[in-house]
Design an enzyme around this catalytic site. Sequence first.
Site, PDB file in Angstrom:
ATOM      1  N   GLU A 299       0.834  -1.202   0.000  1.00  0.00           N
ATOM      2  CA  GLU A 299       0.000   0.000   0.000  1.00  0.00           C
ATOM      3  C   GLU A 299       0.868   1.251   0.000  1.00  0.00           C
ATOM      4  O   GLU A 299       0.652   2.182  -0.777  1.00  0.00           O
ATOM      5  CB  GLU A 299      -0.922  -0.004   1.221  1.00  0.00           C
ATOM      6  CG  GLU A 299      -1.698   1.281   1.406  1.00  0.00           C
ATOM      7  CD  GLU A 299      -2.645   1.544   0.253  1.00  0.00           C
ATOM      8  OE1 GLU A 299      -2.628   2.672  -0.275  1.00  0.00           O
ATOM      9  OE2 GLU A 299      -3.367   0.623  -0.132  1.00  0.00           O
ATOM     10  N   ASP A 303       1.176   4.102  -2.997  1.00  0.00           N
ATOM     11  CA  ASP A 303       0.885   5.522  -2.768  1.00  0.00           C
ATOM     12  C   ASP A 303       2.067   6.403  -3.154  1.00  0.00           C
ATOM     13  O   ASP A 303       1.903   7.416  -3.846  1.00  0.00           O
ATOM     14  CB  ASP A 303       0.533   5.754  -1.295  1.00  0.00           C
ATOM     15  CG  ASP A 303      -0.831   5.193  -0.923  1.00  0.00           C
ATOM     16  OD1 ASP A 303      -1.611   4.887  -1.831  1.00  0.00           O
ATOM     17  OD2 ASP A 303      -1.109   5.050   0.286  1.00  0.00           O
ATOM     18  N   SER A 517      -7.463   2.459  -3.309  1.00  0.00           N
ATOM     19  CA  SER A 517      -6.135   2.903  -2.892  1.00  0.00           C
ATOM     20  C   SER A 517      -5.351   3.454  -4.069  1.00  0.00           C
ATOM     21  O   SER A 517      -4.459   4.277  -3.883  1.00  0.00           O
ATOM     22  CB  SER A 517      -5.341   1.733  -2.300  1.00  0.00           C
ATOM     23  OG  SER A 517      -5.714   1.484  -0.987  1.00  0.00           O
ATOM     24  N   ASP A 559     -17.588  12.436 -17.135  1.00  0.00           N
ATOM     25  CA  ASP A 559     -18.728  11.760 -16.521  1.00  0.00           C
ATOM     26  C   ASP A 559     -18.691  10.271 -16.851  1.00  0.00           C
ATOM     27  O   ASP A 559     -18.581   9.879 -18.010  1.00  0.00           O
ATOM     28  CB  ASP A 559     -20.025  12.384 -17.029  1.00  0.00           C
ATOM     29  CG  ASP A 559     -21.243  11.948 -16.224  1.00  0.00           C
ATOM     30  OD1 ASP A 559     -21.047  11.312 -15.171  1.00  0.00           O
ATOM     31  OD2 ASP A 559     -22.371  12.254 -16.648  1.00  0.00           O
ATOM     32  N   ILE A 560     -18.779   9.420 -15.828  1.00  0.00           N
ATOM     33  CA  ILE A 560     -18.778   7.967 -16.016  1.00  0.00           C
ATOM     34  C   ILE A 560     -20.218   7.481 -15.923  1.00  0.00           C
ATOM     35  O   ILE A 560     -20.891   7.721 -14.911  1.00  0.00           O
ATOM     36  CB  ILE A 560     -17.909   7.271 -14.953  1.00  0.00           C
ATOM     37  CG1 ILE A 560     -16.528   7.934 -14.867  1.00  0.00           C
ATOM     38  CG2 ILE A 560     -17.789   5.782 -15.260  1.00  0.00           C
ATOM     39  CD1 ILE A 560     -15.758   7.964 -16.161  1.00  0.00           C
TER      40      ILE A 560
END
EC number: 3.4.14.10
Length: 601
Positions: A299, A303, A517, A559-560
């Site tokens: 993680e 990041d 994430s 826009d999705i």
Amino acid sequence: MRLVSLLGLPFAAALVGAASFKDCQHKVKESIHGPPRGWYKHAPAPKHHMLELKIALPQPKFPELEQHLWEVSDPSHTRYGAHLSKEETDALMAPHPETLDIVSEWLASHGLAEEDLIRSSANDWVTIHVPVGLAEDMLNTTYHVYKDSKTGESMVRTTSYSLPEILHEHVDLIQPTTMFARFKAFKSSLHWTDLAQPPVSNSPNGTITGPAGNQVDASCNNTVTISCLKQLYNSVGYNTSATNGNQLGLTGYLEQYANNMDLQQFYQLENPSAYGSNYTFVSINGGLNNQSYADAGIEADLDTQFGFGLTWPTPGTFYSTGGEPPFTPDMLSPTDTNEPYSYWLDYVLSQDTLPQTISTSYGDDEQTVPYTYATRVCAGMAALGARGVSVMFSSGDGGVGDGDANPATQECYSNDGRNVTKFLPAFPASCPYVTAVGATINIPETAVFFSGGGFSDYFLRPSYQDAAVSEYLAKLAPGTYEGLYNPYGRAYPDVAAQGYNFLVVYQGNTTYVAGTSCSSPTFASFVSMLNDARISNGKTPLGFLNPFLYSSGYAALNDITEGNNPGCGTEGFNATVGWDPVTGSGTPDFEKLMALVLSMP
């Protein structure tokens, strides 16, 4: 009669206060029906086991701070961008002096002197270290070791605690008491062979037309890289500054260590110009900087590699916050602490300067976090926004469910003793003072199935999203999921970004990861670029984004309109034209957003 302050008085004087508090009747301050599903009472807590109790004191001026937040975050307001200083937010978060006196007297009555107390910058939190036996006496309760039947992990907790009645108006909450939050990273591996959505096939000529009308490498449908994200989100020609004061902050918890060798290998692979550069490491609450390959955190690697890789050469800060609740009771480990958001907030709010953009990819089911604690942490996020920080959080990896990325194994039950089936919103994504980021997949983009989204059971819908959310709810067929969600709650996510097939370097090898994430540091990176552009043009940073996003910023998002987020035995919500609780208002178009934010004051 108000007790006389004992601050600075000899210990003998505390006996007066001690007698007064012992004569005062205790009254239940907070209780829960029982531990969350799967947790059971294992054994009485050892009396000598040490607890770190955090005491939250009321913030009577918070409505004033919130008003500042709305004004400085609204592009149409004359005060837009007039962010507050640390000293100004501290003053607006501070307890009443009488509260400080009475709580100090109560603590002194239990033998805790001023030098035993740790106070936050605004004096609104007091931290003490006490054995279970003393905590039980102070809170008129009994602690037990609770075990998780699935993992075997344990916590020392209680389901109810009491305080002298005179203290009730002077203490908002004390934890750890009733909080069973697990606090997890919102990431998912790519080993869901039965669930993974297949990528779109490559186009014959090797490129795909992106939403901005530009060409994107077709390989981006199988492997997401820094180059892919810059192409897809229309920022290929933009170069950030290393010297204008702009910064990006990323948070790490749960012993997730960002490995620097992995980072440099990633730079060589995906952004050679950044090779050899580094970031600022900040330890909070004993957070470590373990550089062993074996202890690298996927993680933290994700990041830092994508966050700092996308924004280089913008200076970056990685906050490593120590502390996590589970511990092994047989070992009497001293690491049974609070969930770590409060530690991180204590630290960053005490700093004079902060990164203008911060991303966090961790969270938990809202219902496992006591309402009192959630509201206090959320208030801290409001203070960050008032100070000009754009705060992003992953929306979660469980669709409308409990954070389990496999919809078939989710357990979606209320934690109020009724055990009724319900959608489970995520926190802190549900806090109305943060920007929650959902996830997409493929080009053209669709919602990815695990994208967390829904409606808070704790926080009412803020006015900035009234129009967009009401429009979405009006499209739902009457009775859709009635009783499973709170249509009046704060709706999330606010925005989205790619969240699947991210190529990272982990323990020296390349591998793929997925989850919101991926989405949060990605969206935050483009926000950081926008802040870079504004600062370089003599403007203030964007600060709290949501009033801008819902009033005009949505027009510069992609826009999705396809996909859904199943969970809890349902198909979840659908992505649709306009805002939806799967992808929010969409993914970034950097050039459009930059033109918009540079046109604002």
